[in-house]
Design an enzyme around this catalytic site. Structure first.
Site, PDB file in Angstrom:
ATOM      1  N   ASP A 106       0.756  -1.303   0.013  1.00 45.08           N
ATOM      2  CA  ASP A 106      -0.001   0.023  -0.050  1.00 45.08           C
ATOM      3  C   ASP A 106       0.846   1.222   0.014  1.00 45.08           C
ATOM      4  O   ASP A 106       0.442   2.427  -0.089  1.00 45.08           O
ATOM      5  CB  ASP A 106      -0.910  -0.079   1.189  1.00 45.08           C
ATOM      6  CG  ASP A 106      -0.241  -0.207   2.592  1.00 45.08           C
ATOM      7  OD1 ASP A 106       0.818   0.346   2.671  1.00 45.08           O
ATOM      8  OD2 ASP A 106      -0.739  -1.068   3.647  1.00 45.08           O
ATOM      9  N   HIS A 121       7.004  -7.353  -1.454  1.00 45.31           N
ATOM     10  CA  HIS A 121       5.950  -7.596  -2.308  1.00 45.31           C
ATOM     11  C   HIS A 121       5.565  -6.489  -3.445  1.00 45.31           C
ATOM     12  O   HIS A 121       4.563  -6.869  -3.947  1.00 45.31           O
ATOM     13  CB  HIS A 121       4.620  -7.978  -1.370  1.00 45.31           C
ATOM     14  CG  HIS A 121       4.756  -9.218  -0.686  1.00 45.31           C
ATOM     15  ND1 HIS A 121       4.031  -9.731   0.197  1.00 45.31           N
ATOM     16  CD2 HIS A 121       5.958 -10.198  -0.880  1.00 45.31           C
ATOM     17  CE1 HIS A 121       4.554 -11.067   0.924  1.00 45.31           C
ATOM     18  NE2 HIS A 121       5.652 -11.129   0.155  1.00 45.31           N
ATOM     19  N   CYS A 129       5.895  -2.896 -17.506  1.00 51.33           N
ATOM     20  CA  CYS A 129       5.638  -3.284 -18.564  1.00 51.33           C
ATOM     21  C   CYS A 129       5.755  -4.753 -18.809  1.00 51.33           C
ATOM     22  O   CYS A 129       7.033  -5.219 -18.405  1.00 51.33           O
ATOM     23  CB  CYS A 129       6.375  -2.265 -19.484  1.00 51.33           C
ATOM     24  SG  CYS A 129       6.141  -2.994 -21.196  1.00 51.33           S
ATOM     25  N   CYS A 132       8.726  -4.566 -22.029  1.00 43.53           N
ATOM     26  CA  CYS A 132      10.196  -3.813 -21.753  1.00 43.53           C
ATOM     27  C   CYS A 132      10.655  -3.908 -20.283  1.00 43.53           C
ATOM     28  O   CYS A 132      11.761  -3.498 -20.230  1.00 43.53           O
ATOM     29  CB  CYS A 132      10.287  -2.607 -22.813  1.00 43.53           C
ATOM     30  SG  CYS A 132       9.411  -1.235 -21.595  1.00 43.53           S
ATOM     31  N   THR A 190       1.640  -9.201  11.232  1.00 44.08           N
ATOM     32  CA  THR A 190       1.680 -10.414  10.112  1.00 44.08           C
ATOM     33  C   THR A 190       1.372 -11.950  10.628  1.00 44.08           C
ATOM     34  O   THR A 190       1.887 -12.225  11.609  1.00 44.08           O
ATOM     35  CB  THR A 190       3.102 -10.388   9.137  1.00 44.08           C
ATOM     36  OG1 THR A 190       3.093 -11.578   8.238  1.00 44.08           O
ATOM     37  CG2 THR A 190       4.142 -10.541  10.019  1.00 44.08           C
ATOM     38  N   ALA A 233      -1.741  -2.473  16.554  1.00 43.65           N
ATOM     39  CA  ALA A 233      -0.319  -1.911  16.124  1.00 43.65           C
ATOM     40  C   ALA A 233      -0.585  -0.493  16.571  1.00 43.65           C
ATOM     41  O   ALA A 233       0.364   0.135  17.319  1.00 43.65           O
ATOM     42  CB  ALA A 233      -0.218  -1.807  14.565  1.00 43.65           C
TER      43      ALA A 233
HETATM   44  P1  OAD Z   1      -2.445 -11.509   7.036  1.00 44.27           P
HETATM   45  O1  OAD Z   1      -3.785 -10.974   6.454  1.00 44.27           O
HETATM   46  O2  OAD Z   1      -2.342 -12.673   6.569  1.00 44.27           O
HETATM   47  O3  OAD Z   1      -2.169 -11.064   8.548  1.00 44.27           O
HETATM   48  C1  OAD Z   1      -2.541 -10.080   9.233  1.00 44.27           C
HETATM   49  C2  OAD Z   1      -2.098 -10.298  10.793  1.00 44.27           C
HETATM   50  O4  OAD Z   1      -2.191  -9.159  11.368  1.00 44.27           O
HETATM   51  C3  OAD Z   1      -3.192 -11.226  11.300  1.00 44.27           C
HETATM   52  O5  OAD Z   1      -2.320 -12.265  11.986  1.00 44.27           O
HETATM   53  C4  OAD Z   1      -3.775 -10.350  12.021  1.00 44.27           C
HETATM   54  O6  OAD Z   1      -4.197 -11.076  13.604  1.00 44.27           O
HETATM   55  C5  OAD Z   1      -3.063  -9.232  12.536  1.00 44.27           C
HETATM   56  N1  OAD Z   1      -3.730  -7.921  12.798  1.00 44.27           N
HETATM   57  C6  OAD Z   1      -4.799  -7.369  12.282  1.00 44.27           C
HETATM   58  N2  OAD Z   1      -5.286  -6.142  12.735  1.00 44.27           N
HETATM   59  C7  OAD Z   1      -4.221  -5.883  13.333  1.00 44.27           C
HETATM   60  C8  OAD Z   1      -3.834  -4.678  14.075  1.00 44.27           C
HETATM   61  N3  OAD Z   1      -4.814  -3.488  14.209  1.00 44.27           N
HETATM   62  N4  OAD Z   1      -3.006  -4.631  14.818  1.00 44.27           N
HETATM   63  C9  OAD Z   1      -1.762  -5.726  14.896  1.00 44.27           C
HETATM   64  N5  OAD Z   1      -2.153  -6.855  14.199  1.00 44.27           N
HETATM   65  C10 OAD Z   1      -3.137  -6.869  13.472  1.00 44.27           C
HETATM   66  O7  OAD Z   1      -1.534 -10.337   6.237  1.00 44.27           O
HETATM   67  P2  OAD Z   1       0.162 -10.547   5.971  1.00 44.27           P
HETATM   68  O8  OAD Z   1       0.617 -11.454   6.857  1.00 44.27           O
HETATM   69  O9  OAD Z   1       0.682  -9.185   5.739  1.00 44.27           O
HETATM   70  O10 OAD Z   1       0.911 -10.753  -0.260  1.00 44.27           O
HETATM   71  O11 OAD Z   1       0.085 -11.434   4.518  1.00 44.27           O
HETATM   72  C11 OAD Z   1       1.237 -11.779   3.750  1.00 44.27           C
HETATM   73  C12 OAD Z   1       1.117 -11.502   2.320  1.00 44.27           C
HETATM   74  O12 OAD Z   1      -0.162 -12.592   1.896  1.00 44.27           O
HETATM   75  C13 OAD Z   1       0.514 -10.107   2.046  1.00 44.27           C
HETATM   76  O13 OAD Z   1       1.866  -9.403   1.688  1.00 44.27           O
HETATM   77  C14 OAD Z   1       0.024 -10.610   0.363  1.00 44.27           C
HETATM   78  C15 OAD Z   1      -0.915 -11.796   0.928  1.00 44.27           C
HETATM   79  O14 OAD Z   1      -1.197 -12.716  -0.186  1.00 44.27           O
HETATM   80  C16 OAD Z   1       1.119  -9.992  -1.500  1.00 44.27           C
HETATM   81  O15 OAD Z   1       0.345  -8.841  -1.702  1.00 44.27           O
HETATM   82  C17 OAD Z   1       1.962 -10.366  -2.529  1.00 44.27           C
END
Ligand code: OAD
Length: 248
Positions: A106, A121, A129, A132, A190, A233
């Site tokens: 984002d 990511h 593109c 190219c 995450t 967070a």
């Molecule tokens: P997820 O959606 O898998 O996990 C988000 C985590 O954040 C979860 O464990 C929630 O409990 C936690 N969470 C939610 N709200 C929160 C808050 N306010 N404060 C703290 N924690 C909170 O997201 P990612 O781990 O980022 O790939 O996912 C990894 C990748 O999977 C992403 O980058 C994306 C996706 O497919 C691409 O875009 C290539």
């Protein structure tokens, strides 16, 4: 039996650290109103990743993939960084050796003012593109569906690392170096299930880092890290990393 370190204990450790690496995921942007992927309102509850975020999907139906990204860009265009993003900007200024690794596409860390960051990511506000390879920024909302390259007219795609694709070499190198050389790794928001980022906590630990996790829910990393805090967070990150520790 030692007591679980408190937020104040960890804040003290962070203040003393010479090198800190931070890994963020969708949870840090959730507090800006950005949907996560695997949460209750997560994007992957309603959409199948392999139908929208894979090279095969784009080859099969580029229009569908672009419509989905256009929808996400429109949603993101109204979102702004929150106190957690801002606290990490302050941390970058205070720590001599700092690196931020984000899985988020984002761009909110950069908007907040972070500069020492690997967006492993990719970034939803960049296009690439397919002919190219040129990468450029594009903030059009809405974007032309099936946009074309300004230099060669080839079909543009989102500059995002899709399922089945490899991360950019320079991002991997910067990330591994930051993980292997940090005194402290702070992991924020995450789920810890997408590789290679899912392996970052064990890598940092093997190299002697003290690892702190902050997440709304427990994750597969929670047992492996030195301390795991559960919370939002936007509430906890400022307490952990800013000098005032209280940003209201
Ligand atoms: P997820 O959606 O898998 O996990 C988000 C985590 O954040 C979860 O464990 C929630 O409990 C936690 N969470 C939610 N709200 C929160 C808050 N306010 N404060 C703290 N924690 C909170 O997201 P990612 O781990 O980022 O790939 O996912 C990894 C990748 O999977 C992403 O980058 C994306 C996706 O497919 C691409 O875009 C290539």
């Amino acid at each position: 039996m030692g007591h679980k370190p408190t937020i104040t204990d960890i804040k003290e450790r962070i203040t003393q650290a010479r090198s800190v690496t931070v890994l963020t995921g969708a949870g840090i942007s959730a507090d800006s109103g950005v949907p996560t992927f695997r949460g209750a309102d997560g994007l992957w509850k309603n959409f199948r990743p392999e139908e929208l975020a894979s090279p095969d999907a784009f080859e099969r139906d580029p229009r569908l993939v672009w419509e989905w990204y256009d929808w996400r860009r429109e949603l993101l265009s109204t979102k702004t960084p929150n106190a957690a993003h801002e606290a990490l900007v302050e941390l970058e200024k205070r720590i001599a050796d700092f690196w931020l690794i984000t899985q988020n596409v984002d761009g909110l860390h950069r908007t907040a003012g972070s500069t020492q960051v690997s967006e492993i990511h990719g970034n939803i506000w960049k296009v690439r593109c397919t002919n190219c390879g040129m990468v450029e920024s594009n903030h059009d909302v809405p974007i032309d569906i099936l946009p074309s390259c300004t230099s060669c007219q080839g079909l543009l795609r989102p500059h995002i690392v899709w399922f089945g694709e490899s991360l950019a070499r320079e991002d991997l190198d910067a990330s591994f170096s930051a993980l292997q050389n940090c005194e402290l790794l702070l992991i924020i928001g995450t789920s810890g299930v997408v590789y290679p980022a899912a392996s970052f906590a064990p890598i940092a630990k093997e190299h002697g880092a003290f690892v702190v996790e902050l997440n709304l829910d427990p994750t597969p990393n929670s047992d492996l890290v030195d301390v795991s805090f559960q919370g939002r967070a936007r509430d906890i990150v400022p307490l952990l990393v800013t000098s005032s520790g209280n940003r209201g």
